[in-house]
Every structure is written in structure tokens, then in C-alpha cells.
Design a protein around this motif. Sequence first.
Motif, PDB file in Angstrom:
ATOM      1  N   GLY A 121       0.742  -1.283  -0.118  1.00  0.00           N
ATOM      2  CA  GLY A 121       0.160   0.323  -0.207  1.00  0.00           C
ATOM      3  C   GLY A 121       0.553   0.991  -0.401  1.00  0.00           C
ATOM      4  O   GLY A 121       0.156   2.450   0.574  1.00  0.00           O
ATOM      5  N   GLU A 122       2.301   1.247  -0.384  1.00  0.00           N
ATOM      6  CA  GLU A 122       3.071   2.420   0.086  1.00  0.00           C
ATOM      7  C   GLU A 122       2.556   3.242  -1.845  1.00  0.00           C
ATOM      8  O   GLU A 122       3.093   4.706  -1.525  1.00  0.00           O
ATOM      9  N   ILE A 123       2.242   2.768  -2.652  1.00  0.00           N
ATOM     10  CA  ILE A 123       1.666   3.279  -3.705  1.00  0.00           C
ATOM     11  C   ILE A 123       0.736   2.407  -4.933  1.00  0.00           C
ATOM     12  O   ILE A 123       0.066   1.418  -4.176  1.00  0.00           O
ATOM     13  N   GLU A 124      -0.311   3.353  -4.859  1.00  0.00           N
ATOM     14  CA  GLU A 124      -1.319   3.364  -5.452  1.00  0.00           C
ATOM     15  C   GLU A 124      -1.514   2.363  -7.028  1.00  0.00           C
ATOM     16  O   GLU A 124      -0.738   3.012  -8.150  1.00  0.00           O
ATOM     17  N   PRO A 125      -2.130   1.914  -7.640  1.00  0.00           N
ATOM     18  CA  PRO A 125      -2.070   0.790  -8.999  1.00  0.00           C
ATOM     19  C   PRO A 125      -2.485   2.089  -9.892  1.00  0.00           C
ATOM     20  O   PRO A 125      -3.570   2.901  -9.196  1.00  0.00           O
ATOM     21  N   GLU A 126      -2.421   2.043 -11.206  1.00  0.00           N
ATOM     22  CA  GLU A 126      -2.927   3.082 -12.055  1.00  0.00           C
ATOM     23  C   GLU A 126      -5.085   2.391 -12.089  1.00  0.00           C
ATOM     24  O   GLU A 126      -5.675   3.214 -12.467  1.00  0.00           O
ATOM     25  N   VAL A 127      -4.698   0.834 -12.779  1.00  0.00           N
ATOM     26  CA  VAL A 127      -5.733  -0.066 -12.840  1.00  0.00           C
ATOM     27  C   VAL A 127      -6.106  -0.541 -12.419  1.00  0.00           C
ATOM     28  O   VAL A 127      -4.821  -1.458 -11.481  1.00  0.00           O
ATOM     29  N   GLY A 128      -7.398  -1.425 -11.622  1.00  0.00           N
ATOM     30  CA  GLY A 128      -7.197  -2.014 -10.452  1.00  0.00           C
ATOM     31  C   GLY A 128      -6.662  -1.557  -9.280  1.00  0.00           C
ATOM     32  O   GLY A 128      -6.402  -0.722  -8.739  1.00  0.00           O
ATOM     33  N   ILE A 159       0.955  -5.293   8.712  1.00  0.00           N
ATOM     34  CA  ILE A 159       2.132  -5.807   7.615  1.00  0.00           C
ATOM     35  C   ILE A 159       3.382  -5.554   7.867  1.00  0.00           C
ATOM     36  O   ILE A 159       4.600  -4.131   8.495  1.00  0.00           O
ATOM     37  N   SER A 160       4.312  -6.579   7.820  1.00  0.00           N
ATOM     38  CA  SER A 160       5.420  -5.711   8.001  1.00  0.00           C
ATOM     39  C   SER A 160       6.588  -6.105   6.372  1.00  0.00           C
ATOM     40  O   SER A 160       6.769  -6.857   5.492  1.00  0.00           O
ATOM     41  N   TYR A 161       7.130  -4.987   6.692  1.00  0.00           N
ATOM     42  CA  TYR A 161       8.169  -4.861   5.223  1.00  0.00           C
ATOM     43  C   TYR A 161       9.164  -4.356   5.398  1.00  0.00           C
ATOM     44  O   TYR A 161      10.315  -3.210   5.800  1.00  0.00           O
ATOM     45  N   LYS A 162      10.219  -5.137   4.541  1.00  0.00           N
ATOM     46  CA  LYS A 162      11.667  -4.907   4.812  1.00  0.00           C
ATOM     47  C   LYS A 162      12.222  -4.308   2.861  1.00  0.00           C
ATOM     48  O   LYS A 162      12.134  -5.415   2.157  1.00  0.00           O
ATOM     49  N   PRO A 163      12.511  -2.593   2.695  1.00  0.00           N
ATOM     50  CA  PRO A 163      12.631  -2.889   1.052  1.00  0.00           C
ATOM     51  C   PRO A 163      14.173  -3.053   1.177  1.00  0.00           C
ATOM     52  O   PRO A 163      14.370  -3.582   1.902  1.00  0.00           O
ATOM     53  N   GLN A 164      14.206  -3.310  -1.368  1.00  0.00           N
ATOM     54  CA  GLN A 164      15.643  -3.680  -0.424  1.00  0.00           C
ATOM     55  C   GLN A 164      16.632  -2.703  -0.182  1.00  0.00           C
ATOM     56  O   GLN A 164      16.971  -3.090   0.379  1.00  0.00           O
ATOM     57  N   TYR A 165      15.998  -1.146  -0.184  1.00  0.00           N
ATOM     58  CA  TYR A 165      17.537  -0.212  -0.408  1.00  0.00           C
ATOM     59  C   TYR A 165      16.918   0.237   1.373  1.00  0.00           C
ATOM     60  O   TYR A 165      15.995   0.375   1.142  1.00  0.00           O
ATOM     61  N   ILE A 166      17.627  -0.106   1.949  1.00  0.00           N
ATOM     62  CA  ILE A 166      17.124   0.178   3.873  1.00  0.00           C
ATOM     63  C   ILE A 166      18.327   1.620   4.008  1.00  0.00           C
ATOM     64  O   ILE A 166      19.446   1.512   3.729  1.00  0.00           O
ATOM     65  N   LYS A 167      17.986   2.952   4.969  1.00  0.00           N
ATOM     66  CA  LYS A 167      18.665   3.157   4.901  1.00  0.00           C
ATOM     67  C   LYS A 167      18.946   3.681   6.515  1.00  0.00           C
ATOM     68  O   LYS A 167      16.912   3.199   7.394  1.00  0.00           O
ATOM     69  N   GLY A 168      19.295   3.431   7.083  1.00  0.00           N
ATOM     70  CA  GLY A 168      19.773   3.356   9.233  1.00  0.00           C
ATOM     71  C   GLY A 168      18.552   4.718   9.234  1.00  0.00           C
ATOM     72  O   GLY A 168      17.780   4.247  10.354  1.00  0.00           O
ATOM     73  N   ASP A 175       4.452  -8.505  15.433  1.00  0.00           N
ATOM     74  CA  ASP A 175       3.464  -8.963  15.044  1.00  0.00           C
ATOM     75  C   ASP A 175       2.893  -9.030  12.962  1.00  0.00           C
ATOM     76  O   ASP A 175       1.468  -8.416  14.454  1.00  0.00           O
ATOM     77  N   SER A 176       3.440  -9.257  12.578  1.00  0.00           N
ATOM     78  CA  SER A 176       2.652  -9.653  11.314  1.00  0.00           C
ATOM     79  C   SER A 176       1.557 -10.288  10.979  1.00  0.00           C
ATOM     80  O   SER A 176       1.780 -11.491  11.214  1.00  0.00           O
ATOM     81  N   GLU A 177       0.564  -9.333  10.440  1.00  0.00           N
ATOM     82  CA  GLU A 177      -0.214 -10.889   9.563  1.00  0.00           C
ATOM     83  C   GLU A 177       0.690 -10.811   7.805  1.00  0.00           C
ATOM     84  O   GLU A 177       0.509 -11.892   7.361  1.00  0.00           O
ATOM     85  N   LEU A 178       0.954 -10.175   7.329  1.00  0.00           N
ATOM     86  CA  LEU A 178       1.967  -9.612   6.113  1.00  0.00           C
ATOM     87  C   LEU A 178       3.271  -9.673   6.253  1.00  0.00           C
ATOM     88  O   LEU A 178       3.928  -8.585   6.613  1.00  0.00           O
ATOM     89  N   TYR A 179       4.372 -10.892   6.104  1.00  0.00           N
ATOM     90  CA  TYR A 179       5.668 -10.394   5.982  1.00  0.00           C
ATOM     91  C   TYR A 179       6.330 -10.028   4.400  1.00  0.00           C
ATOM     92  O   TYR A 179       6.177 -10.994   3.842  1.00  0.00           O
ATOM     93  N   VAL A 180       6.618  -9.079   3.865  1.00  0.00           N
ATOM     94  CA  VAL A 180       7.542  -8.996   2.738  1.00  0.00           C
ATOM     95  C   VAL A 180       8.781  -8.611   3.400  1.00  0.00           C
ATOM     96  O   VAL A 180       8.933  -7.228   3.150  1.00  0.00           O
ATOM     97  N   LEU A 181       9.142  -9.496   1.786  1.00  0.00           N
ATOM     98  CA  LEU A 181      11.044  -8.965   2.538  1.00  0.00           C
ATOM     99  C   LEU A 181      11.551  -9.006   0.877  1.00  0.00           C
ATOM    100  O   LEU A 181      11.036  -9.639   0.021  1.00  0.00           O
TER     101      LEU A 181
END
Length: 607
Positions: A391-398, A407-416, A480-486
Motif C-alpha cells: 500500500g505504499e503506492i496505488e495502481p492506475e488500474v486495479g 504488514i511488516s515490510y523490509k525494503p530492498q534499499y534501507i537507510k538507518g 507481530d504481523s500478518e503479512l511479511y514482505v522481504l
Amino acid sequence: MVRVASIEKDLCNPRKCQLECVRFCPINRIGKKAIEVPQDLGKAVIYEDVCVGCGICVKKCPFQAITVVNLPDELEKHVVHRYGPNAFKLYGLPIPHEGRVVGVIGRNGIGKTTALRILAGELVPNLGMVDSKPSWDEALRFFRGSELYNYFSKLVNKRIRVIHKIQHVDMIRTYIKGYVKEVLERIDERGILGELKKVLDAESLMDKKVPTLSGGELQKVAIIAALLRDADVYVFDEPASYLDVRERLRVSRAIRRYVPSRAYTIVVEHDLAIVDYIADLVSVVYGEPGVYGIYSKVYSVGSGVNHFLNGYLPAENMRIRSEPIVFNARPEQRVVELSHKQTYLTWTEMTKVLDGFTLKASQGEIRAGEVIGVVGPNGIGKTTFARLIVGEIEPEVGYVPFRGLRISYKPQYIKGEIFPWEYVGEALESVAKDGIASSEWFTEEVIRKFKLHKLKEKRIKELSGGELQKFSIAIALARDSELYVLDEPSAFLDVDERLAVAKAIRKIIEGRKTACLVIDHDLMLIDYISDRLIVFSGEPGVRGQSIGPVDVRKGMNMLLKELEVTFRRDVKTGRPRVNKPDSYLDRYLKSVGEYYYTKPAEDEREA
Ligand code: ADP
Ligand code: ADP
Ligand code: MG
């Protein structure tokens, strides 16, 4: 037994502790000196010849700065290098073989780069004598009578030339400023630039300036630069980092094909599928990261990787891990119940446009208790997809229907700077309130495996790339999340850390019936962890299309068909292995369209 004591200078802080290491030392108490804090140094020093290795100081140190190990006496004959008193100690080296590729596998901080620098002639080994200036003459005398003598005598007498592809390719940006094309044309000693840029799909990089290149682009340029040189020894330190699966395979093939046939080649790498594919032989480094490292003898690559996974080196009679890594949890056996109730998250077909790039995602759903692996080339929209899902960005369609999931999200590029805490310890305490992170299991399997307990006093902003990766993954998993995105959790991690991540994810997801999306380029990790796959294809930087989740067999078949490689299963460990192109099995599997072969096949490289 001999003592090897290591004190991490960053962690030892006598001004902030009660000097219990010195006060409680039983040897100090009887009037001798095993440990002290010299005024001029301001850090503790352990005298290894006096220390008895009781381990009291280790337990007393509030910063976990001290490690003391007892090693067999005969090992001392093999000390090759030590960085200083109470610093890292290296035993043995991987033995280069003429005309062969020797792979090196082992944990981070265990002495891989150190060994490469010695073999490249960049670091004069001091044989453990930290007080005198080392010399190559002495080193040569030391190696006399060993398998390494021949190699080092040629090296020292400048009869062989070494090319070293360094580990930290991102540093190249700071000292090479010109256009890629000019840089590479200048060093094309073997006249193969034209061929290499085709084989590695690097034509589009030629007109870019070096400082503008991405990590993956720099990696390719660095590997091309190494292969262009006419040398006798080629050393590649972590050639797969930043590359996607296709590029990893291309680079492996290029190294095998373009290194001169009589050269010595050494490759350090954490992606075991790639080590398996690229190397003929393998040496395992084991020991204690940051304290000492020991090189095993050289094994054939198939059995070396198997011994490493099994955690036992037969020739050395040495256990290197308490439990074996087993691949018998075959993905197709992980049947996830198809019940509507368990559907966690659904999305419709989606389209997202970013500048010149268009992502089209197929409709899909994630169910409770499953891990979805996400695979595909770089620049194809995997991160964009993850950002749509969280949910960080919204699609144009759908759209992704609202579901109120935590949600727990570990982005690819991380900054301290993105974390709301200053210190690692503070962060770990804060997330421990959630429950998972305070469990003994989490402390043992994640915090300790990642050595985060040693970083508690460190500022998050000051962590290194690898430390920050481990910290971010731990924080994401602790919630304690329900969806983890790594997003690309394996970057900068060694094999043991990758497996610790994989195990932790499976345990959390299976135990709590939550779900996880893992984007990664390490095929062995993806194979180990995934219940289903989302596969991306398209034209990097222009358009990407995702299919899935589909079952692992179908997904792997789609991916591998595009990559034009086939897999077989190792008989002993069940791990996936890339078949040699045009081998009998490779041709057979391609002819029947079974790229992801799940039954064990006899290994033709090991007799
Ligand atoms: P690897 O390549 O296996 O990750 P390295 O060979 O780079 O490990 O480092 C092994 C150990 O030696 C690490 O603990 C590292 O901190 C230490 N080390 C590396 N270079 C130096 C140095 N110049 N001085 C002191 N310690 C060093
Ligand atoms: P992947 O994760 O598969 O490597 P990404 O989703 O990060 O790919 O990127 C896909 C494409 O979208 C790339 O060409 C990238 O340059 C572009 N892109 C990603 N994010 C943005 C953004 N915020 N603005 C413009 N272009 C972007
Ligand atoms: Mg290294």
C-alpha cells in the motif's frame, strides 16, 4: 591446547564498564597477568600465553567484546596471518589449482577476503607474528614443502600475474570516473571486449559513466574488466552480488569460458547454486567469524557443498554446524489447503506506470500459512509490485482490496535513518514487547545467529551494509504481523545467515498461519522457502509482467525455461543443482519441458 583470544575494539569500552574482565580473572588474582587494560591503549589486552581459557572474562564483559577459544596445538603450525594482538587469526589457505576453478564458501568475517589478498600478493602473510615486519622470503620458507610453495614462489618471483575482482564493487565509483567504454577499451589486452559485452549483455552500459552505474552494472563491468586482462591467476570475490539469476548464470558461464585454460581461478561466493555451477573444486572456511578461520582441504565441488550443508567435513573430522541443512521439505509436498476462509489477501489485475516503465500484475491471492517466492530479472517491477501490495503506492488500474492486515515490510534499499530508534539495543527491546522477539527461540535463532546481540551499543545509522540488512530483517520478523514482505533479504548475507532467515520465516509463517512474500535472486533460498511463486518477465526498465502465484514446479519451469537452464536434485541432500549446458540430462529435460526436475539424479561430475 592453545588460546586464541579476540577483543573487538569497537565494542570494548573500559570507561563504560567496571573492568570486571580484569578483576575477576583467576590468573590475575594469583598475581600473574592474563588480561589488563594498558593506560596508553584504553582497551583490554589478553596475553594468550598466560590465559588459561576459563571464559570468565567472556561472560563478565557487558558488551560481549571478548571471545576466547581453545584450539588444538597442532593447528598453530598452520597460522598464515594475524591482523594484530587479539585480532583475527587465519589458518591455512585455499589451494589454487592450475586450470581449475576453486570455490570458497564460508561465513562473513571468516577470512575469505584476507586469503584472497594473500593469494593475490597484496597482503604479506605474517605467519601470526604480529610484532615483526613480515616478508615474502619468510613466507616462502614457511610454505616450503607444502602444496602452496610452487604457487607462492611463482608469485613472489613475479612469474605469474594476478587479477583480483574486489568484493566491494560500489567503491569503484569513487576512483574511476570515465565512460565504461573508454575504461574497458584501454585494458582489453586479450581483444575479447566485443565478445564479452555480448555474452554479458553489457552493450547498453558502454556509453554510461562509471559513477552513474547501479550495483549490478558495476559488478558486470568489474567482471568484464578482470577477464579482459591477460593474467595467470583470476580471483573473484563475490561475483554474484547485485545480479539477478540470469546475470549470475551468465557471469558464471563467462568466467568458466573466458578465463585462460591454464589459469588458476578462485571464486568466493555465498550463492551455493552459483558456486556449484562455476567451480570444479571447493574449500570450506570454518571457525568463528571475527576470531579465527581455518581452510579445509579442497573437495570436489559437489561433495564440498554437500559436506558444508551437512555441517561435517569428513577429511578434517570436523563438525562445522550443529545441524544439517536438509532440502527434503520438497515444495510440491507443502500442500496448502485451498479454502476461501484462509485467503488472506487478494488483488485484481493491476497496472502501474512509473516514468517510462509499465508494470502489469496478474490477478492473485495469498493464503494463510504460505510463503510466496518472487523471482525475475532486475528492473522488471518486483519492488514496484511489493510496494503496491503493502500500500505504499496505488495502481492506475486495479486495486488491492482493503483487508486491514498488519504488514511488516523490509525494503530492498534501507537507510538507518528510517528507523525510529537510535541504538540497536533500544530497537530490539522495543520490538520484543510484541511477543515473538522476546521468545527464546527468536533470541537464539535470529538475534544470536545474526550476532545482533553484539551490536546493541551501536547506532543504527552507523551500521555496515550487512549489519543493517540483518538488523532490518530481524526487526521485520520480530513484529507481530500478518503479512511479511522481504525485498532481497539475502543481499550481503552469508549462507548460514540466509538459512537462518529462511528457517525463521518458515517457522513464523507455519506456526502462526500468517503469510510472507520473499523477493530474491538466490535460487537455493527460493527453492528452500517457497510454497508458490510469482514469476516476472518482460523487458527490464521498460515493461514487466507478473504471473502468479503459481505452484513452485510451474513457476520454476517458467523461470528456468526463460533462463535456458535445467535443474537436477542432488542425491544426498536433495538440493537443486544447475545442469551443465548440453549435458545429456540437460538436453533430455529440455526436450520434455521439465526444467525443474524434482527427482534426485546421479551426479555425473562426481565419480
Ligand atoms: P570475509 O571476507 O570472510 O568476510 P575478511 O577476510 O574480510 O572476511 O575478514 C576476516 C576478519 O578479519 C574480520 O573479522 C575482519 O574484521 C578482520 N579484518 C579484516 N581486515 C582487517 C584489518 N586490516 N585489520 C584488522 N582486522 C581486519
Ligand atoms: P525490480 O525490483 O524488479 O528490480 P523495480 O520495481 O525496482 O524493479 O523497478 C522497475 C522499473 O521501474 C525500473 O526501470 C525502475 O527504474 C523504475 N522505477 C522504480 N521506481 C521508480 C520511481 N519511483 N520513479 C520512476 N521510476 C521508477
Ligand atoms: Mg569478504
